[in-house]
Each structure stands twice: as C-alpha cells, then as structure tokens.
Design an enzyme around this catalytic site. Sequence first.
Site, mmCIF file in Angstrom:
data_model
loop_
_atom_site.group_PDB
_atom_site.id
_atom_site.type_symbol
_atom_site.label_atom_id
_atom_site.label_comp_id
_atom_site.label_asym_id
_atom_site.label_seq_id
_atom_site.Cartn_x
_atom_site.Cartn_y
_atom_site.Cartn_z
ATOM 1 C CD GLU A 65 -2.935 1.141 2.070
ATOM 2 O OE1 GLU A 65 -3.494 0.222 2.342
ATOM 3 O OE2 GLU A 65 -3.382 2.347 2.425
ATOM 4 C CD GLU A 90 1.771 8.301 4.757
ATOM 5 O OE1 GLU A 90 1.016 8.115 3.893
ATOM 6 O OE2 GLU A 90 2.536 9.587 4.631
ATOM 7 C CG ASP A 117 9.574 8.798 -2.263
ATOM 8 O OD1 ASP A 117 8.800 7.927 -2.836
ATOM 9 O OD2 ASP A 117 9.757 9.917 -2.558
ATOM 10 C CG ASP A 139 -0.283 13.832 -1.061
ATOM 11 O OD1 ASP A 139 -1.395 13.699 -0.593
ATOM 12 O OD2 ASP A 139 1.032 13.711 -0.962
ATOM 13 C CE LYS A 143 -1.797 26.480 -6.359
ATOM 14 N NZ LYS A 143 -0.940 26.971 -5.528
ATOM 15 C CB THR A 210 -8.985 5.845 3.656
ATOM 16 O OG1 THR A 210 -9.638 6.808 2.632
ATOM 17 C CG2 THR A 210 -8.614 4.238 3.083
ATOM 18 N NE ARG A 211 -6.946 10.227 9.472
ATOM 19 C CZ ARG A 211 -7.082 10.995 10.659
ATOM 20 N NH1 ARG A 211 -7.831 10.386 11.742
ATOM 21 N NH2 ARG A 211 -6.599 12.275 10.641
ATOM 22 C CE1 TYR A 212 -7.067 14.024 0.916
ATOM 23 C CE2 TYR A 212 -8.478 12.880 -0.613
ATOM 24 C CZ TYR A 212 -7.946 13.873 -0.197
ATOM 25 O OH TYR A 212 -7.985 14.812 -1.163
ATOM 26 C CD GLU A 213 -14.228 6.137 0.219
ATOM 27 O OE1 GLU A 213 -13.672 5.724 -1.078
ATOM 28 O OE2 GLU A 213 -14.892 5.319 1.045
#
Length: 232
Positions: A65, A90, A117, A139, A143, A210-213
């Site tokens: 992951e 992570e 990374d 992420d 932009k 997930t938290r981000y979702e």
Amino acid sequence: MAEPTERRNFYGRVHGKTLRASQKDYLANDLESLRLQGVAPSENPERTPLDLAAVFETPRPVWVEVGFGGGEHLVHMAARYPQVGLIGCEPFVNGIAMLLGKIRAAGVTNLAIHPGDARDLFDVLPPASVDKVFLNYPDPWPKARHHRRRFVTPGYLALLARVMKPGAEFRVATDIPDYVRQTLEELPKASFVLDRQTGVGEAWEDWISTRYEQKALREGRAPHYLTFHRAA
Ligand SMILES: C[S@@+](CC[C@H](N)C(=O)[O-])C[C@H]1O[C@@H](n2cnc3c(N)ncnc32)[C@H](O)[C@@H]1O
C-alpha cells in the site's frame, strides 16, 4: 527512465501536529521491529534487492500500500488476509504513529512498514515480486503545474511496473476527476490494463473507507475506484 535516487524530490508533509505521548511510545518501541531494513538509500547505497522470503515468516503473496495515511485500510487488509504479507509505505510521521496504534489494537503480525517514499521501496524490491498494490487517495496536486508530482506519472509508474508480477492487480481510489483522467491516460502507457471503473457505493468487496475518503464525502466529492492489472 526512472529518476536517479539522489535527484528525487518529495513534496508532501513529513511532520504534522504534535504527537500524543502514546504515539511517541509506538514510534519509539514498535517501529524498529516492523520497519523493513535496507530500503533507505543511506542503509543500502548499493540498492541490493530485498530478500522478501526473510521478511515474512513463511513464503506468501506480497501486497503493497502506497501512502497508507492513518493505516485503516492497511490494517484491515492485514486482518482480513492473514496469509498475505503487506508492506505499507508512508513518509508522514503522524500517519505512521496512527498505524502503529492500530497494529497494536488489531494484533496483526503480517505487516511491514517502510516509513518513507514508496520509490525507495520499489528500487529494492525484486522484479515481478508484488502481487497487489493499493493507491488510496494519492495526493491530488490540483494545480496544473503540479500534476507532474502526482503518483500516476511515468517516473513512479515505471518503478511500480517493474516490481509487479504480470497479472498483478493495481487499485486506485481517488475523489479528483482530473486524477481519474490522468490515471486513465498514463497507466496504459506504463503496461497497465484497465479492468474496472466504478463510483460511489461500488467499491471493492473488501474495501474499508479511509480517513481521506470520509473527508471527501463530507465535503461533497465523489469516490472513483479504478482497477488495473499489470500486463503480462
Ligand atoms: C491524501 S493522503 C491519503 C492517505 C490514505 N491513503 C487515505 O486514503 O486516507 C495521501 C498520502 O500519500 C502519502 N504519500 C505521498 N507521496 C508518497 C510517496 N512518494 N510514497 C509514499 N507515500 C506517499 C502522503 O504522505 C499522504 O499520507
């Protein structure tokens, strides 16, 4: 062609808000035994490939992951698939501390962590050694001038394709329509074949949000779930 290790830039956050005492304890006491040795260039400047059979107790399929965030999906998968070895990458220290707390609570043992990374991990994984890869809410870099920092760009994808077995599954979840566009454009050029593209309420059968979702849903952004496989 992949970028040389020494020229890589990482643009994300490595530290966030102050860690709780319990999180400092997890980092001090649990990380070292779960951390994959020989991934950081400083530890393995020759970039000798890892011996994956020595990482997990018995030979097993290996899943990776990328950017596990708070670790909820990684721990969920480790608990659901005890016969698999999972490696999470992570660089964000607060996320690593959250994962370690969840590992203690769940008692899972089939997990290893690269606290850095993902590209450094890909460098030292043997070719065609990974059976499945998860990229959950990478992420977004909204932009246009930052789109080249996205994971779904040739430099990252060449490294990823090299370490995945032919036929291995690659799952991408994102809430950003332009990220879907770039994923659909770039992955076929990097030897990945699209199998399935779904939306809200149609995640994978073994998915955990997930938290981000959760944040995306609260803010009115819709999930997209893309499934590819590495071409033979
Ligand atoms: C938007 S967050 C999503 C976190 C988690 N997957 C989720 O769904 O809640 C993206 C994560 O990817 C991590 N990340 C970014 N670049 C990375 C890289 N090159 N290697 C590993 N993780 C990376 C970031 O630190 C961040 O935690």
